[in-house]
Design a protein around this motif. Structure first.
Motif, PDB file in Angstrom:
ATOM      1  N   TYR A 250       6.311  -7.682   5.068  1.00  0.00           N
ATOM      2  CA  TYR A 250       6.373  -8.077   3.763  1.00  0.00           C
ATOM      3  C   TYR A 250       6.414  -9.627   3.771  1.00  0.00           C
ATOM      4  N   ASP A 251       7.072 -10.268   4.549  1.00  0.00           N
ATOM      5  CA  ASP A 251       7.011 -11.706   4.505  1.00  0.00           C
ATOM      6  C   ASP A 251       5.904 -12.278   4.762  1.00  0.00           C
ATOM      7  N   ALA A 252       5.107 -11.613   5.637  1.00  0.00           N
ATOM      8  CA  ALA A 252       3.744 -12.045   5.941  1.00  0.00           C
ATOM      9  C   ALA A 252       2.662 -11.903   4.861  1.00  0.00           C
ATOM     10  N   GLY A 253       3.176 -11.425   3.821  1.00  0.00           N
ATOM     11  CA  GLY A 253       2.092 -11.142   2.621  1.00  0.00           C
ATOM     12  C   GLY A 253       1.157  -9.771   2.846  1.00  0.00           C
ATOM     13  N   ARG A 254       1.530  -9.069   3.600  1.00  0.00           N
ATOM     14  CA  ARG A 254       0.683  -7.624   3.874  1.00  0.00           C
ATOM     15  C   ARG A 254       1.288  -6.510   3.240  1.00  0.00           C
ATOM     16  N   ILE A 255       2.136  -6.554   2.263  1.00  0.00           N
ATOM     17  CA  ILE A 255       2.557  -5.296   1.430  1.00  0.00           C
ATOM     18  C   ILE A 255       2.562  -5.697   0.039  1.00  0.00           C
ATOM     19  N   VAL A 256       1.953  -4.732  -0.442  1.00  0.00           N
ATOM     20  CA  VAL A 256       1.605  -4.837  -2.047  1.00  0.00           C
ATOM     21  C   VAL A 256       2.501  -3.668  -2.771  1.00  0.00           C
ATOM     22  N   GLN A 257       3.115  -4.044  -3.966  1.00  0.00           N
ATOM     23  CA  GLN A 257       3.681  -2.910  -4.849  1.00  0.00           C
ATOM     24  C   GLN A 257       3.128  -3.290  -6.131  1.00  0.00           C
ATOM     25  N   THR A 258       2.238  -2.333  -6.645  1.00  0.00           N
ATOM     26  CA  THR A 258       1.574  -2.535  -7.896  1.00  0.00           C
ATOM     27  C   THR A 258       2.434  -2.825  -9.139  1.00  0.00           C
ATOM     28  N   ARG A 259       3.600  -2.025  -9.060  1.00  0.00           N
ATOM     29  CA  ARG A 259       4.584  -2.054 -10.250  1.00  0.00           C
ATOM     30  C   ARG A 259       5.833  -1.753  -9.618  1.00  0.00           C
ATOM     31  N   PRO A 260       6.751  -2.149 -10.142  1.00  0.00           N
ATOM     32  CA  PRO A 260       8.341  -1.721  -9.966  1.00  0.00           C
ATOM     33  C   PRO A 260       8.521  -0.125  -9.716  1.00  0.00           C
ATOM     34  N   GLY A 261       9.147   0.373  -8.718  1.00  0.00           N
ATOM     35  CA  GLY A 261       9.305   1.602  -8.261  1.00  0.00           C
ATOM     36  C   GLY A 261       8.213   2.482  -7.888  1.00  0.00           C
ATOM     37  N   THR A 262       7.200   2.021  -7.918  1.00  0.00           N
ATOM     38  CA  THR A 262       5.859   2.625  -7.056  1.00  0.00           C
ATOM     39  C   THR A 262       6.106   2.583  -5.450  1.00  0.00           C
ATOM     40  N   VAL A 263       5.569   3.236  -4.815  1.00  0.00           N
ATOM     41  CA  VAL A 263       5.594   3.080  -3.405  1.00  0.00           C
ATOM     42  C   VAL A 263       4.885   2.106  -2.832  1.00  0.00           C
TER      43      VAL A 263
END
Length: 671
Positions: A289-302
């Protein structure tokens, strides 16, 4: 090694077990000695052999490729008796398919691709390479015996790839299951070998057969394995890699959930407000996540993982292969050899199941593709074939490859790049820059049995029988047996005919035996057999002496005029070898010409010469190739005149000339 040494073979213990008439497992097999007949070795500043661990290589053999001429059953037994048991990492074989076909190669003179002779091209016709005629039971026993021997040669981490067509594939798989164990089955690979089959739509009532099978088995449960990839196709990239970073990098969103959930041991914790069983530990997830490789399209989504297109190795290779094309005339690797396979096909198998330095074996070497790929990919290799043309084709091909590998760094990369999945990756360093040629069980190298048989069949009016594994055909109301022409007829040959007849109690026809010559004891055997015998009388045509049919196999050998001399120059003594003329009566006869007309139409003797080899210190037994002139293209001629550093005074210089039909001329002279 004593010629009668027996090699023990372990029993096959797998299931299921296919049964056939005459099935007999091998418990022992005789191992014959090998005669060293030729050596090719390039001397370079750096010796690749020194960089490898050759401790697993038997001391009696030089370190380098091994090419054997002989029946592969004899050759495999010889290898087992001489230190190769359990040493081979990968075996690829492309055996006869039990197709009932005669496999031929087209032969033409050199430098005559567009020339005409009285309106016809300079074609020497078709040269029979091998005959694929079997009865089903004999074919199954043939394969059974060789698979038993091959299993003994494989290492515990070794793999077998057996190439066949769908007609006999189901039988072959049952035999491999028995020999290797069904638990060691890995894959059935499907290779689309052609675009379409020509007989479909012309009255045939079946779908077009356009594929071959390759059965993949391992020796044990931990085979060498290197996952291979194919490039992502354009539609897949467009459909999945839909997102683009500011710097232009394309990516897709991938699942971060652990396969199988918590029940499969995946860690459960809260991440970005979502509690799930995740693929990675919490610490690793945070680093991603810190490397910018994780995306959460909106809060609460996987959350989803960014997978970049330029990081992708491609798609892991699956079991259906449509991306490797059949060989075509312009491919650059076609040897005009029947059943030749593309290098890319063998390369994928070899890179999947072996590593640089491993030993590769092909006991149906054919045009030499397996050895060629092994040489290019830095593997050690062993090849064998019963056909003389296969040995010559393979030797020429390997000489060219090794010569390329010994020159400047860029040349090998250009030639070998197509075999590597990553075009920018440097090819492996060659495992060796030389090979030796051996003969096992004294197979005759002068007369090609298959061609002689075809000549006899045509001359005597014999009707071939494609379905009989023992008799070669019929002539009138007689069964015909043609005895191999590399030995005279013996009582043992006649005993085999009698045993075959004893197994056919309903057969009442007489037998015609055709042979080149015979022992006196064989004539006495015939007289005893035919005395007062109303059925199955054995008649004989001895081709060398028969008043009516004799003379058919009269063979006038090829000849050459060669000048070999030592010359003193300012740079020291030089050896000059100049070939002044070569005449091949076999080629002249093939073109239906007399010698004078042949000379008038084809004045350059180099048209009949396939290659020239020179040994500057010939010992009368092993031919060490010091110079090899093998034109890369059929339109090119050999040079014909050669200058080499002179050997010590009194040395014997030998010149080997191979004509376009594969006949060898060997001349030697002391200088």
């Amino acid at each position: 090694m004593h010629p009668s040494q027996d090699v023990k073979i372990a029993k096959a213990k797998g299931r299921p077990m296919l049964q056939w008439v005459g099935k007999k497992p091998l418990s022992t097999v005789p191992a014959y000695p090998a005669q060293h007949i030729e050596r090719f070795q390039l001397e370079t500043a750096s010796d690749p052999v020194a960089d490898l661990n050759w401790s697993d290589w038997p001391e009696r053999y030089p370190r380098g490729g091994l090419l054997f001429h002989g029946d592969n059953k004899d050759v495999l037994a010889h290898l087992l008796a001489n230190g190769f048991r359990g040493k081979v990492k990968l075996i690829y074989i492309d055996p006869p398919f039990d197709s009932g076909a005669d496999y031929v190669r087209k032969v033409n003179l050199r430098g005559t691709a567009s020339a005409k002779l009285d309106g016809e091209d300079y074609s020497l016709g078709e040269q029979v390479q091998y005959t694929d005629i079997w009865a089903n039971d004999n074919y199954l026993q043939f394969m059974y015996e060789r698979l038993l021997l091959l299993r003994e040669l494989l290492s515990d981490a070794g793999s077998l790839y057996l190439h066949c067509d769908p007609r006999r594939g189901h039988f072959i798989q049952c035999i491999i299951d028995e020999v290797f164990g069904a638990e060691n089955y890995r894959n059935e690979l499907i290779w689309k070998r052609s675009d379409a089959h020509g007989n479909v739509g012309q009255g045939t009532e079946h779908f077009g057969p356009v594929h071959d099978k390759i059965f993949f088995y391992s020796k044990g449960d931990r085979p060498t394995w290197n996952l291979q990839y194919t490039p992502l196709n354009e539609d897949y990239v467009k459909g999945f890699y839909r997102y683009t970073e500011n710097d232009g990098r394309k990516y897709k969103l991938d699942n971060l959930l652990g396969p199988g959930g918590a029940t499969k041991g995946n860690p459960v914790y809260e991440f970005l407000g979502v509690v799930r069983a995740w693929r990675y530990s919490k610490e690793k997830m945070q680093n991603i996540y810190d490397a910018g490789r994780i995306v959460q399209t909106r809060p609460g989504t996987v959350p989803m993982l960014k997978r970049y297109l330029d990081d992708s190795k491609g798609v892991p290779v699956q079991s259906i292969w449509t991306d490797i094309s059949m060989l075509r005339g312009w491919s650059g690797e076609k040897e005009e050899y029947p059943t030749q396979k593309p290098e890319a096909l063998i390369s994928r198998l070899m890179q999947s199941s072996s590593n640089p330095g491993d030993i590769i074996l092909d006991c149906f070497i054919g045009s030499g593709t397996t050895a060629a790929v092994a040489q290019k990919l830095g593997r050690r290799w062993i090849g064998c074939d019963i056909n003389k043309g296969a040995i010559q084709t393979t030797a020429k091909r390997l000489q060219t490859i090794i010569a390329d590998q010994s020159v400047a760094e860029d040349a090998p990369k250009q030639r070998q790049g197509s075999l590597l999945p990553d075009a920018d990756k440097a090819p492996p360093k060659p495992a060796q820059l030389g090979f030796t040629v051996w003969r096992v069980n004294d197979y005759d190298l002068q007369i090609q049995h298959n061609e002689a048989v075809q000549l006899v069949v045509e001359y005597l009016g014999i009707q071939r029988i494609k379905t009989d594994a023992f008799f070669d055909g019929t002539r009138g109301n007689r069964l015909v047996k043609i005895v191999p022409f590399n030995h005279p007829l013996t009582p043992l040959d006649l005993d085999s005919v009698k045993r075959e007849l004893d197994g056919r109690p309903g057969e009442e026809r007489d037998i015609l035996v055709v042979t080149l010559g015979m022992e006196l004891t064989a004539r006495a055997w015939l007289e005893r057999h035919n005395r007062n015998r109303p059925i199955n009388r054995i008649h004989l045509i001895e081709l060398r002496t028969d008043k009516k049919y004799g003379g058919i196999i009269q063979h006038e050998p090829a000849s050459a005029e060669v000048a070999i001399q030592r010359e003193r120059t300012p740079d020291g003594d030089m050896l000059t070898v100049e070939i002044q003329d070569v005449m091949s009566p076999s080629i002249v006869a093939r073109l239906s010409l007399d010698t004078s007309l042949f000379r008038a139409q084809i004045p350059d003797w180099r048209a009949v010469v396939d290659c020239v080899l020179i040994d500057t210190a010939y010992n009368g037994e092993v031919f060490n190739v010091c110079l090899s002139d093998v034109p890369e293209r059929k339109q090119e001629f050999v040079q014909g005149r050669y200058a080499l550093p002179a050997p010590p005074a009194g040395s014997t210089v030998a010149v080997k000339i191979v004509d376009m039909m594969g006949e060898e001329i060997l001349l030697s002279r002391q200088v």
